[in-house]
Write an enzyme that holds these catalytic residues in place. Structure first.
Site, PDB file in Angstrom:
ATOM      1  N   GLU A 275      16.423  28.902   2.857  1.00 38.71           N
ATOM      2  CA  GLU A 275      15.947  30.234   2.296  1.00 38.71           C
ATOM      3  C   GLU A 275      14.744  30.068   1.253  1.00 38.71           C
ATOM      4  O   GLU A 275      14.608  30.648   0.018  1.00 38.71           O
ATOM      5  CB  GLU A 275      16.931  30.919   1.382  1.00 38.71           C
ATOM      6  CG  GLU A 275      18.102  31.245   2.616  1.00 38.71           C
ATOM      7  CD  GLU A 275      17.814  32.298   3.305  1.00 38.71           C
ATOM      8  OE1 GLU A 275      16.769  32.924   3.536  1.00 38.71           O
ATOM      9  OE2 GLU A 275      18.726  32.852   4.300  1.00 38.71           O
TER      10      GLU A 275
ATOM     11  N   GLY B 150      16.825  31.994  14.379  1.00 41.89           N
ATOM     12  CA  GLY B 150      17.240  30.667  14.526  1.00 41.89           C
ATOM     13  C   GLY B 150      16.929  29.555  13.599  1.00 41.89           C
ATOM     14  O   GLY B 150      16.944  28.354  13.740  1.00 41.89           O
TER      15      GLY B 150
ATOM     16  N   GLN C 190      11.665  31.004   1.018  1.00 38.09           N
ATOM     17  CA  GLN C 190      10.902  32.294   0.638  1.00 38.09           C
ATOM     18  C   GLN C 190      11.216  32.644  -0.772  1.00 38.09           C
ATOM     19  O   GLN C 190      10.569  33.556  -1.657  1.00 38.09           O
ATOM     20  CB  GLN C 190      10.982  33.270   1.610  1.00 38.09           C
ATOM     21  CG  GLN C 190      12.078  34.236   1.816  1.00 38.09           C
ATOM     22  CD  GLN C 190      13.541  33.591   2.633  1.00 38.09           C
ATOM     23  OE1 GLN C 190      13.300  32.333   3.054  1.00 38.09           O
ATOM     24  NE2 GLN C 190      14.348  34.044   2.643  1.00 38.09           N
TER      25      GLN C 190
END
Ligand code: ZN
Length: 191
Positions: A94, A26, A96
């Site tokens: 995102e 989530g 990463q």
């Protein structure tokens, strides 16, 4: 639940928030929740994501629940500085997948009074810290780790187990090929 710490506007004080966790935890849902609240407060928002992630829609950030927000895809972290138009809130999804320079980009923007909200996977499918996430977690004022539910036993899950073979760290847009598992179930299948 995370509540915003709105500082005194006159101090021009920026800060960094990170929302991290496994797949299906989530993260994006929580990012979108914070962005909607910033929008209700009439704050200008810049939402970016790295170009590597093109699932669902090229210029939206869409959660698994189907909520969406307009986003700009960037090639690298430095590009965020060049497209920033003094928005009070910069959101990064995102995270990463970004290069290591994302850390200095976030510090730079926070110096200019920006609130930065970062969402990203903290570990890859091997259980190894993912890209620049450890550094981002270190420099953040506020860290929220969200959890999925282990599909094997129902406990809280923090690992993204990949159900298909392969060694590459990035398997974009293949959400059906991952399962959230708790530490004990993740270890049981030989990690
Ligand atoms: Zn489990």
């Amino acid at each position: 639940m995370f509540l915003e710490h709105f500082p005194d506007e006159f101090k021009n004080h920026g800060w960094i928030e990170v929302i991290c966790g496994s797949m299906f935890s989530g993260k994006t849902e929580e990012l979108i929740r914070r962005l909607k609240r910033a929008q209700f407060a009439n704050q200008k928002i810049l939402l970016v994501k790295p170009k590597v992630d093109d699932r669902y829609h090229k210029s939206n950030v869409v959660s698994h629940q189907g909520n969406s927000f307009d986003a700009i895809c960037v090639e690298n972290s430095k590009e965020i500085l060049s497209i920033w138009r003094k928005e009070k809130v910069v959101a990064i999804d995102e995270a990463q997948f970004f290069d290591e320079e994302i850390v200095s980009v976030c510090n730079e923007l926070s110096k200019k009074g920006v609130r930065i909200i970062i969402a990203g996977l903290d570990m890859d499918f091997k259980g190894v810290p993912f890209g620049p996430m450890p550094q981002l977690l270190s420099i953040a004022e506020y860290v929220t780790k969200v959890h999925a539910i282990c599909v094997s036993c129902g406990n809280l899950a923090q690992f993204s187990h990949r159900t298909v073979a392969g060694n590459e760290q990035v398997l974009v847009g293949a959400v059906e090929e991952y399962k959230p598992l708790c530490r004990s179930c993740y270890n049981k299948i030989g990690h």
